[in-house]
Write a protein that holds these residues in place. Structure first.
Motif, short mmCIF file in Angstrom:
data_model
loop_
_atom_site.label_atom_id
_atom_site.label_comp_id
_atom_site.label_asym_id
_atom_site.label_seq_id
_atom_site.Cartn_x
_atom_site.Cartn_y
_atom_site.Cartn_z
N ARG A 180 2.81 8.54 1.36
CA ARG A 180 3.31 7.64 0.37
C ARG A 180 2.22 6.78 0.07
O ARG A 180 2.49 5.88 -0.98
CB ARG A 180 4.71 7.08 0.71
CG ARG A 180 5.98 7.88 0.47
CD ARG A 180 7.15 7.14 0.95
NE ARG A 180 7.11 6.73 2.32
CZ ARG A 180 7.56 7.21 3.38
NH1 ARG A 180 8.16 8.38 3.46
NH2 ARG A 180 7.34 6.60 4.62
N GLU A 181 1.39 6.70 0.78
CA GLU A 181 0.15 5.68 0.74
C GLU A 181 -0.58 5.81 -0.65
O GLU A 181 -0.87 6.88 -0.90
CB GLU A 181 -0.84 5.84 1.98
CG GLU A 181 -0.04 5.59 3.15
CD GLU A 181 0.23 4.09 3.42
OE1 GLU A 181 -0.53 3.39 2.95
OE2 GLU A 181 1.35 3.66 3.99
N ILE A 182 -0.68 4.75 -1.37
CA ILE A 182 -1.54 4.70 -2.59
C ILE A 182 -2.94 5.27 -2.49
O ILE A 182 -3.42 6.04 -3.12
CB ILE A 182 -1.54 3.61 -3.24
CG1 ILE A 182 -0.23 2.91 -3.65
CG2 ILE A 182 -2.39 3.31 -4.31
CD1 ILE A 182 0.02 1.74 -4.25
N SER A 183 -3.36 5.09 -1.08
CA SER A 183 -5.01 5.49 -0.98
C SER A 183 -4.93 6.94 -1.03
O SER A 183 -6.03 7.48 -0.88
CB SER A 183 -5.46 4.79 0.32
OG SER A 183 -4.62 5.02 1.33
N SER A 184 -3.85 7.54 -0.53
CA SER A 184 -4.05 9.10 -0.42
C SER A 184 -4.04 9.87 -1.66
O SER A 184 -4.04 10.99 -1.67
CB SER A 184 -2.78 9.70 0.50
OG SER A 184 -2.50 9.03 1.43
N TYR A 185 -4.18 9.37 -2.82
CA TYR A 185 -4.09 9.83 -4.10
C TYR A 185 -5.27 9.31 -5.11
O TYR A 185 -6.00 8.44 -4.63
CB TYR A 185 -2.61 9.50 -4.65
CG TYR A 185 -1.58 10.12 -4.19
CD1 TYR A 185 -1.20 11.43 -4.42
CD2 TYR A 185 -0.76 9.27 -3.27
CE1 TYR A 185 -0.09 12.05 -3.54
CE2 TYR A 185 0.29 9.92 -2.72
CZ TYR A 185 0.63 11.04 -2.67
OH TYR A 185 1.53 11.71 -1.92
N PHE A 203 0.02 2.61 -10.48
CA PHE A 203 -0.39 3.86 -11.64
C PHE A 203 -1.76 4.16 -11.89
O PHE A 203 -2.35 5.30 -11.76
CB PHE A 203 0.19 3.61 -13.13
CG PHE A 203 0.11 4.87 -13.99
CD1 PHE A 203 1.24 5.88 -13.65
CD2 PHE A 203 -0.76 5.08 -14.78
CE1 PHE A 203 1.13 6.97 -14.53
CE2 PHE A 203 -0.85 6.25 -15.47
CZ PHE A 203 0.01 7.20 -15.39
N LYS A 204 -2.61 3.17 -11.82
CA LYS A 204 -4.18 3.31 -12.01
C LYS A 204 -4.57 3.92 -10.84
O LYS A 204 -5.39 4.90 -10.84
CB LYS A 204 -4.60 1.91 -12.38
CG LYS A 204 -6.24 2.25 -12.32
CD LYS A 204 -6.97 0.54 -12.36
CE LYS A 204 -8.39 0.49 -12.47
NZ LYS A 204 -8.79 0.79 -10.94
N ARG A 205 -4.20 3.65 -9.47
CA ARG A 205 -5.10 3.99 -8.40
C ARG A 205 -4.24 5.46 -8.06
O ARG A 205 -5.01 6.31 -7.44
CB ARG A 205 -4.48 3.10 -7.34
CG ARG A 205 -5.45 1.77 -7.38
CD ARG A 205 -5.19 0.71 -6.25
NE ARG A 205 -3.73 0.29 -6.45
CZ ARG A 205 -3.11 -0.55 -5.31
NH1 ARG A 205 -3.85 -0.54 -4.29
NH2 ARG A 205 -1.90 -1.16 -5.74
N VAL A 206 -3.23 5.74 -8.49
CA VAL A 206 -2.60 6.81 -8.09
C VAL A 206 -2.81 8.15 -9.01
O VAL A 206 -3.52 9.45 -8.59
CB VAL A 206 -0.96 6.98 -7.80
CG1 VAL A 206 -0.58 8.26 -7.81
CG2 VAL A 206 -0.64 6.02 -6.81
N TYR A 207 -3.07 7.84 -10.46
CA TYR A 207 -2.97 9.03 -11.33
C TYR A 207 -4.21 8.95 -12.04
O TYR A 207 -4.75 10.20 -12.73
CB TYR A 207 -1.72 8.60 -12.57
CG TYR A 207 -0.39 8.83 -11.81
CD1 TYR A 207 0.16 10.10 -11.86
CD2 TYR A 207 0.30 7.75 -11.30
CE1 TYR A 207 1.20 10.16 -11.31
CE2 TYR A 207 1.62 8.04 -10.70
CZ TYR A 207 2.14 9.25 -10.65
OH TYR A 207 3.51 9.46 -10.09
N GLN A 212 0.75 -1.08 -0.22
CA GLN A 212 -0.02 -0.06 0.14
C GLN A 212 0.86 1.21 0.15
O GLN A 212 0.34 2.24 -0.17
CB GLN A 212 -0.66 -0.03 1.25
CG GLN A 212 -1.70 -1.15 1.32
CD GLN A 212 -2.87 -1.20 -0.03
OE1 GLN A 212 -3.29 -0.36 -0.38
NE2 GLN A 212 -2.75 -2.56 -0.56
N ASP A 213 2.21 0.96 0.30
CA ASP A 213 3.19 2.23 0.40
C ASP A 213 3.83 2.25 -0.92
O ASP A 213 4.32 1.19 -1.35
CB ASP A 213 4.15 1.97 1.41
CG ASP A 213 5.15 3.11 1.57
OD1 ASP A 213 5.68 3.65 0.82
OD2 ASP A 213 5.11 3.62 2.80
N MET A 214 3.70 3.49 -1.48
CA MET A 214 4.39 3.38 -3.17
C MET A 214 5.98 2.99 -2.78
O MET A 214 6.37 2.25 -3.71
CB MET A 214 4.46 4.67 -3.82
CG MET A 214 2.82 4.88 -4.15
SD MET A 214 2.63 6.56 -5.24
CE MET A 214 2.79 7.93 -3.75
#
Length: 491
Positions: free
Chosen positions: A355-360, A426-430, A295-297
């Motif tokens: 750095r958490e993916i869920s924050s983006y 990439f999908k989840r962040v961007y 879960q951490d990039m």
């Protein structure tokens, strides 16, 4: 001073100057001195490529002077087709890291920049040393600036991560020191690495030496199962520290296998090749699956590094020219791509402090230029044809298929796992709609960040489209190494 001495001592000299500059009130001057120092240090390495002779496996740009006469220790430097590109890569990544930390680091700026410049010179020393004790001094000395970089400018658990990094890497190195002393005695009082390559060692001695070297180099790569220090260190290290650690420091271990383990103990290397291949495949397959659930990039890219370095050691121990050359190309490509991945995460972290993916989510809507670079680097991390990430992996897979089809098939599965964890991140962040206020308020990359991304993108694309300058340099040296390993040294 020869070219290699200039490459080693120029960044170290600039680092010492930076330490003398003092307080943070002079931060502006410090940054410019660091930038000039890193660029000069990079320019000094370029004649190594322009003056390199492709038709010989002999060491080039050799320098030799007596250092500790009583014990026959020499300041002995040289590069061949295996090590030359890593000198240039180290100096190039140093320029990138200095620019990347320009505005981000506001505390003890002179010490931060000095640590990276001194670290760069020490790592070039590792790749250039032809004397066993000189190699060991440089190899161990690299721990000090990286320890400080993590421990001073790292995250909340920086002290724990710094100690873990130091203890893991130091413990293995003590066994290597014993191996170097044994070889010194066996060779009649010489620390010359080339002379060690010719020693007629018994099978038992070779086995002991192989695992003494393995203790240091496997941890540094890091190979499974001694890889557990890497994710913790990457998470806590500042962005520049993560970039240098992934791009260069991991390569010191892989380089050690080629310079020490395989040529000094060739019979043991062949005997334990299956063991090394199994560990490499576990890194490629299992660690790839571990990366998928992060879960951490930073942790995700750290595990990705372990999987990619698994390709390197796999290529080395299948003992064919495609595999070894592919492993070397993968090391250089990973230097560009992993640095780009960590610096991309750093761009987001500087703005959102997470750095958490869920924050983006939906970053492409607010940072379109940056998202384009991030997509390109993500594709390179997957091994997309036309990028640097593809060339080395493809060569190793071809070599592995020649060696054994099942090994090649398992190695190729890394391309699938790599695409899965990288593109899912990439999908989840961007992609998609903007998911929170932090992302809504993001601003696109500035000119400094654009320069960093563009330089790395050019390097990744150039190597992906035209790898010939890289493979040509290493071809003769790799063939010579394999010929040496194939010949038994048992008395």
């Amino acid at each position: 001073m020869g070219l290699l001495s200039l490459a080693i001592w120029t960044p170290i000299a600039f680092g010492i100057v930076l330490l003398a500059l003092g307080r943070d009130e002079q931060a502006g001057t410090v940054r410019w001195v660091a930038l000039v120092g890193s660029i000069v240090s990079f320019l000094v390495t370029l004649p190594l490529y322009s003056g390199f002779k492709l038709d010989t496996a002999a060491m080039q740009f050799v320098e030799k002077a007596s250092w500790i006469e009583r014990f026959n220790v020499n300041y002995h430097l040289g590069v061949d087709g295996i090590s030359m590109w890593f000198v240039i890569l180290t100096a190039f990544i140093n320029v990138i890291v200095v620019i990347a930390g320009w505005e981000v680091i506001t505390r003890k700026v002179n010490q931060y920049m000095a640590a990276f410049l001194i670290l760069s010179g020490l790592m070039i020393g590792v790749f250039s040393a032809l004397d066993g004790l000189l190699f060991y001094v440089f190899f161990e000395a690299t721990l000090i600036p990286m320890y400080l970089i993590i421990g001073i400018w790292g995250g909340p658990n920086k002290i724990y991560a710094a100690f873990k990094f130091f203890l893991y890497t130091l413990l293995g190195s003590l066994l290597t020191l014993i191996a170097l002393i044994y070889l010194y005695i066996q060779s009649g009082g010489s620390f010359d690495i080339a002379a060690w390559h010719k020693l007629p060692l018994s099978a038992t001695a070779q086995n002991y030496l192989f695992f003494a070297f393995f203790a240091a180099f496997a941890v540094k790569v890091p190979m499974w199962p001694v890889h557990t220090w890497l994710p913790d260190v990457h998470v806590e290290a500042p962005t520049g520290g993560s970039a240098v650690l992934a791009a260069i420091m991991l390569k010191l271990g892989a380089y050690g296998f080629l310079r020490f383990s395989m040529p000094i103990a060739p019979d043991a290397a062949r005997e334990w090749a299956t063991f090394m291949i199994v560990l490499s495949l576990v890194a490629v397959v299992y660690v790839g699956l571990v990366a998928m659930v992060q879960q951490d990039m930073k942790k995700l890219v750290a595990y990705s590094s372990v999987a990619h370095m698994g390709f390197v050691t796999l290529g080395f121990f299948i003992f064919n020219p495609l595999g070894v050359s592919g492993g070397l190309v993968q090391m250089i490509a990973h230097g560009f791509v992993s640095a780009a991945m960590f610096l991309s995460i750093g761009v987001l972290y500087d703005r959102v402090h997470s750095r958490e993916i869920s924050s983006y989510g939906g970053v492409v809507n607010t940072m379109p230029k940056f998202a384009a670079f991030a997509l390109f680097f993500a594709m390179a991390n997957c091994g997309l044809p036309g990028t640097a990430g593809f060339v080395g992996e493809w060569m190793v897979i071809l070599g592995a298929v020649k060696f054994d089809f099942v090994v090649g098939l398992l190695a190729a599965s890394a391309l699938i796992f790599g695409a899965a964890y990288t593109l899912w991140m990439f999908k989840r962040v961007y992609l998609g709609p903007v998911t929170n206020d932090d992302v809504k308020e993001l601003t696109d990359i500035n000119a400094r960040e654009f320069v960093v991304m563009a330089l790395l993108a050019i390097a990744v694309l150039y190597m992906g489209l035209y790898p010939k300058p890289f493979t040509d340099v290493m071809e003769v040296s790799v063939a010579n190494l394999l010929q040496h390993v194939a010949a038994s040294k048992l008395p």
